[in-house]
Design a protein around this motif. Sequence first.
Motif, PDB file in Angstrom:
ATOM      1  N   SER A  49       2.748   1.573  -3.469  1.00 35.85           N
ATOM      2  CA  SER A  49       1.937   1.175  -4.629  1.00 35.85           C
ATOM      3  C   SER A  49       2.357   1.893  -5.908  1.00 35.85           C
ATOM      4  N   THR A  57       0.827  -1.210   0.000  1.00 39.85           N
ATOM      5  CA  THR A  57       0.000   0.000   0.000  1.00 39.85           C
ATOM      6  C   THR A  57       0.861   1.259   0.000  1.00 39.85           C
ATOM      7  N   GLN A  58       1.889   1.272   0.835  1.00 38.64           N
ATOM      8  CA  GLN A  58       2.740   2.451   0.932  1.00 38.64           C
ATOM      9  C   GLN A  58       3.569   2.673  -0.327  1.00 38.64           C
ATOM     10  N   SER A 116      -1.140  -4.594  -8.895  1.00 36.56           N
ATOM     11  CA  SER A 116      -1.552  -4.887  -7.526  1.00 36.56           C
ATOM     12  C   SER A 116      -1.598  -6.373  -7.206  1.00 36.56           C
TER      13      SER A 116
END
Length: 261
Positions: free
Chosen positions: A56, A53-54, A62
């Motif tokens: 991305s 997430t940090q 994904s």
Amino acid sequence: MFPPSLKNHSTHTKMTDRRRRTLKIVLQITCQLLWLVGLMVGLCGVYLLLNCTQNSLFLSHSYLILPAIFALVTAAFLLISGCLGCWVSTRESAFLQGLFVFLLVVVLCLESTATALAFFHTRKLHSEVAPLRGVFQRYTASSQDPESRAVDAAQEELQCCGVRDYRDWLETPWFNRSGGLGVPHSCCNSTFYFCNGTLAQPWKLYGQGCQVKLEDTIQFVLNLIMWSFLPVVLVEIFGFVTVAHLMKDQPLLQYHILGRS
């Protein structure tokens, strides 16, 4: 005096009861181990999910979060299985014992999938972080630019500078526009309090590039997910064997032929 057959039956019953009590204690210990490995797998999933997430913006797609999702689902089923196993140890229910075995099989399938996905992504991790160079090239040093904020955050958190090293900044448009005197302050090694990013003092900058740091960080978590497969399997084997013995010693139901009346 009791008949020998009755005495032998009584002795056998006592031994069976003692063995069942021992098996139930072993099952309770196994359930606690299920909670422990479930917590371990869950932390691995959370750590990988946070990293994805940090960072991305630096990842090509994904799909890398799939091992994290399967690890979290596995952890949830491990915790549920542990709770059900503790309940099984206090009940004489063939249904609960069968349900416990079913959950263990589901956990084994989920953990196998998480391990396979983690192994797959370790083989293509270098291509996963390919967009990293493009994000560094678009750096503007503006606090309003999400890509620039992500670059500064990555360099500070991973303690790195540039893609391979600080010299990568010499090839960026931002470096030429800023006068070519220094690199972003996020490249400064935190041990040097008076570092301003100037190229005249390169020893005050982080020496390793962010691509290697990011790959090593993600690789470490993926390896943890893969290695967690071993303790999960070992604990599940104990669970399978213990429940199998409990089901084998389960007292048979007595059936009677009902009369017409």
